[in-house]
Design a protein around this motif. Sequence first.
Motif, PDB file in Angstrom:
ATOM      1  N   GLY A 232       0.761  -1.156   0.068  1.00  0.00           N
ATOM      2  CA  GLY A 232       0.089   0.010  -0.073  1.00  0.00           C
ATOM      3  C   GLY A 232       0.759   1.326  -0.080  1.00  0.00           C
ATOM      4  N   GLU A 233       0.149   2.223  -0.043  1.00  0.00           N
ATOM      5  CA  GLU A 233       0.995   3.757  -0.289  1.00  0.00           C
ATOM      6  C   GLU A 233       1.644   4.146   0.997  1.00  0.00           C
ATOM      7  OE1 GLU A 233       1.444   5.805  -2.639  1.00  0.00           O
ATOM      8  OE2 GLU A 233       0.361   4.545  -4.079  1.00  0.00           O
ATOM      9  N   ASP A 234       1.148   3.569   2.151  1.00  0.00           N
ATOM     10  CA  ASP A 234       1.716   3.670   3.818  1.00  0.00           C
ATOM     11  C   ASP A 234       3.123   3.299   3.727  1.00  0.00           C
ATOM     12  OD1 ASP A 234       0.554   1.250   3.751  1.00  0.00           O
ATOM     13  OD2 ASP A 234       0.228   1.394   5.763  1.00  0.00           O
ATOM     14  N   VAL A 235       3.206   2.123   2.959  1.00  0.00           N
ATOM     15  CA  VAL A 235       4.439   1.100   3.183  1.00  0.00           C
ATOM     16  C   VAL A 235       5.404   1.729   1.928  1.00  0.00           C
ATOM     17  CG1 VAL A 235       5.573  -1.038   2.429  1.00  0.00           C
ATOM     18  CG2 VAL A 235       3.513  -0.931   3.944  1.00  0.00           C
ATOM     19  N   ILE A 236       5.102   2.303   0.800  1.00  0.00           N
ATOM     20  CA  ILE A 236       5.946   2.742  -0.140  1.00  0.00           C
ATOM     21  C   ILE A 236       6.479   4.344   0.314  1.00  0.00           C
ATOM     22  CG2 ILE A 236       5.598   3.959  -2.393  1.00  0.00           C
ATOM     23  CD1 ILE A 236       3.807   1.630  -3.186  1.00  0.00           C
ATOM     24  N   ASN A 237       5.374   4.853   1.061  1.00  0.00           N
ATOM     25  CA  ASN A 237       5.850   6.407   1.667  1.00  0.00           C
ATOM     26  C   ASN A 237       6.710   6.018   2.656  1.00  0.00           C
ATOM     27  OD1 ASN A 237       4.250   7.340  -0.294  1.00  0.00           O
ATOM     28  ND2 ASN A 237       2.462   7.770   1.261  1.00  0.00           N
ATOM     29  N   ALA A 238       6.701   5.154   3.460  1.00  0.00           N
ATOM     30  CA  ALA A 238       7.575   4.714   4.575  1.00  0.00           C
ATOM     31  C   ALA A 238       9.025   4.497   3.916  1.00  0.00           C
ATOM     32  CB  ALA A 238       6.992   3.682   5.417  1.00  0.00           C
ATOM     33  N   ALA A 239       8.863   3.585   3.079  1.00  0.00           N
ATOM     34  CA  ALA A 239      10.334   3.022   2.411  1.00  0.00           C
ATOM     35  C   ALA A 239      10.831   4.373   1.805  1.00  0.00           C
ATOM     36  CB  ALA A 239       9.949   2.019   1.449  1.00  0.00           C
ATOM     37  N   ALA A 240      10.155   5.166   1.156  1.00  0.00           N
ATOM     38  CA  ALA A 240      10.797   6.299   0.328  1.00  0.00           C
ATOM     39  C   ALA A 240      11.490   7.146   1.392  1.00  0.00           C
ATOM     40  CB  ALA A 240       9.759   6.779  -0.391  1.00  0.00           C
ATOM     41  N   ALA A 241      10.708   7.546   2.656  1.00  0.00           N
ATOM     42  CA  ALA A 241      11.180   8.492   3.399  1.00  0.00           C
ATOM     43  C   ALA A 241      12.485   7.771   4.118  1.00  0.00           C
ATOM     44  CB  ALA A 241      10.203   8.829   4.557  1.00  0.00           C
ATOM     45  N   HIS A 242      12.578   6.469   4.263  1.00  0.00           N
ATOM     46  CA  HIS A 242      13.598   5.963   4.898  1.00  0.00           C
ATOM     47  C   HIS A 242      14.936   6.125   4.057  1.00  0.00           C
ATOM     48  CE1 HIS A 242      16.248   3.142   7.600  1.00  0.00           C
ATOM     49  NE2 HIS A 242      15.888   2.273   6.758  1.00  0.00           N
ATOM     50  N   ILE A 243      14.603   5.636   2.583  1.00  0.00           N
ATOM     51  CA  ILE A 243      15.746   5.571   1.761  1.00  0.00           C
ATOM     52  C   ILE A 243      16.373   7.188   1.474  1.00  0.00           C
ATOM     53  CG2 ILE A 243      16.368   5.322  -0.523  1.00  0.00           C
ATOM     54  CD1 ILE A 243      14.514   2.695  -0.352  1.00  0.00           C
ATOM     55  N   GLU A 244      15.275   8.100   1.503  1.00  0.00           N
ATOM     56  CA  GLU A 244      15.702   9.289   1.353  1.00  0.00           C
ATOM     57  C   GLU A 244      16.739   9.905   2.554  1.00  0.00           C
ATOM     58  OE1 GLU A 244      15.861  12.721  -0.615  1.00  0.00           O
ATOM     59  OE2 GLU A 244      15.069  11.065  -1.261  1.00  0.00           O
ATOM     60  N   GLY A 245      16.648   9.297   3.849  1.00  0.00           N
ATOM     61  CA  GLY A 245      17.333   9.726   4.825  1.00  0.00           C
ATOM     62  C   GLY A 245      18.717   8.995   4.611  1.00  0.00           C
ATOM     63  N   GLU A 246      18.788   7.918   4.145  1.00  0.00           N
ATOM     64  CA  GLU A 246      20.127   6.888   3.874  1.00  0.00           C
ATOM     65  C   GLU A 246      21.140   7.304   2.631  1.00  0.00           C
ATOM     66  OE1 GLU A 246      21.309   5.495   6.693  1.00  0.00           O
ATOM     67  OE2 GLU A 246      19.359   5.393   7.668  1.00  0.00           O
ATOM     68  N   ARG A 247      20.196   7.657   1.406  1.00  0.00           N
ATOM     69  CA  ARG A 247      21.159   7.752   0.358  1.00  0.00           C
ATOM     70  C   ARG A 247      22.115   8.559   0.245  1.00  0.00           C
ATOM     71  NH1 ARG A 247      20.215  11.922  -2.529  1.00  0.00           N
ATOM     72  NH2 ARG A 247      18.104  13.260  -2.132  1.00  0.00           N
ATOM     73  N   PRO A 248      22.916   8.351  -0.678  1.00  0.00           N
ATOM     74  CA  PRO A 248      24.057   9.062  -0.953  1.00  0.00           C
ATOM     75  C   PRO A 248      23.530  10.648  -1.668  1.00  0.00           C
ATOM     76  CG  PRO A 248      24.462   7.196  -1.939  1.00  0.00           C
ATOM     77  CD  PRO A 248      23.112   7.228  -1.611  1.00  0.00           C
ATOM     78  N   ILE A 249      24.305  11.713  -1.174  1.00  0.00           N
ATOM     79  CA  ILE A 249      23.828  12.951  -1.954  1.00  0.00           C
ATOM     80  C   ILE A 249      23.929  12.860  -3.478  1.00  0.00           C
ATOM     81  CG2 ILE A 249      24.625  15.510  -2.236  1.00  0.00           C
ATOM     82  CD1 ILE A 249      25.559  15.196   0.796  1.00  0.00           C
ATOM     83  N   GLY A 250      22.863  13.271  -4.190  1.00  0.00           N
ATOM     84  CA  GLY A 250      22.931  13.348  -5.687  1.00  0.00           C
ATOM     85  C   GLY A 250      22.239  12.556  -6.286  1.00  0.00           C
ATOM     86  N   ALA A 251      21.721  11.332  -5.474  1.00  0.00           N
ATOM     87  CA  ALA A 251      20.940  10.290  -6.257  1.00  0.00           C
ATOM     88  C   ALA A 251      19.516  10.579  -6.141  1.00  0.00           C
ATOM     89  CB  ALA A 251      21.096   8.989  -5.389  1.00  0.00           C
ATOM     90  N   THR A 252      18.791  10.512  -7.347  1.00  0.00           N
ATOM     91  CA  THR A 252      17.286  10.521  -7.372  1.00  0.00           C
ATOM     92  C   THR A 252      16.700   9.393  -7.233  1.00  0.00           C
ATOM     93  OG1 THR A 252      17.350  12.745  -8.536  1.00  0.00           O
ATOM     94  CG2 THR A 252      15.374  11.705  -8.492  1.00  0.00           C
TER      95      THR A 252
END
Length: 353
Positions: A232-252
């Motif tokens: 569901g959207e809640d899981v997708i949004n949670a994963a997106a937020a978590h990855i956004e906080g961990e990913r290297p600078i510059g990646a989309t």
Amino acid sequence: MYENRLYEALKEEMLQEITQTDKREGSFVNDIISTSAMKGEEVWAELSRAVGVFFKKDCTGEYCDRFAEEYGITRKNGKKAKGTVTFTGEAGVDIPVGTLCATSAGLMFVTTEVGSIGASGTVSVPVEAEDIGDKYNILAGYINTLPVAIRDITGVTNGAAFIGGAEAETDEELIDRLLLRLRTPATSGNAYHYLQWALEIEGVGNAKVFPLDNGPGTVGVMLITSAGRSPGEDVINAAAAHIEGERPIGATVSVYAPQEVVINIEAAIQISASTTLEAVKKEYQSLLSNYIKNSVFVLSNVDYYKCLSMFYDIPGVVAVKSFLLNGAQKNIPISEKQIQVLGSITIGGVVAG
């Protein structure tokens, strides 16, 4: 490891060490040795079980959690499916928090907000499953019962499917996630890193990472649940937020769910008098469900003949007279951004004469 350290073997070993006294069955020495051998077997059995916790693949229960915690990994506790139901009845009737509604199979859901029937004779109220688990991921229209009647309420239903439920992580799944971290070189935001970040989210059972998904500097992360379905959207949004906080600078990064390809079965079979059509359907559904779930992210098609041949693994099936996979006699292709999910199973049949 210590399978031979049993009572009889231990007793025989100890008796062989005694040479200067009576050690026949029933003697004082034999009785003393018997007791020692019995307790010795218990000690070796406990030691054999203890050895299992030394190795990650063999451990169970709290020892799995302890191994995982050493690497900052915690067990996923599962999620409750959530959605909205519509009550029908007399205008002005209140729907309190905690009102029960259910499917015809007995799956219970509970309202989480207060509602009141409006002038239209309906009101939509959010609900959540009574317990965690993917069995509560139901199709639209499956909720149809009020276990406890409410005066002037005439019906209840869910207009959309529920897909948020997830099982608690099993020992095997937890250890597999730990071993994935240990065995794959996740560094500097490579594909393994995105996979690990995605799997840390409650409700994510597996993920597929697409480097350069939309060109240089982009990454796509496609998620599925532990049941092999789109989350569901809640899981997708949670994963997106978590990855956004961990990913290297510059990646989309784009996080999304795959397109579901629904697999429908139509078959006509011949069975023996030793079984029933319902029994065959139940067993076939179990076999097909396991095949579909285990082939997600693994196989690029749903095999027509594989699905047909499963009938011959079921006791009492004499012959398959006709078989259609999504209305045709051919394999169903699955693209890299699709997943196969089980749909309807229609089986007709006759008893062999």
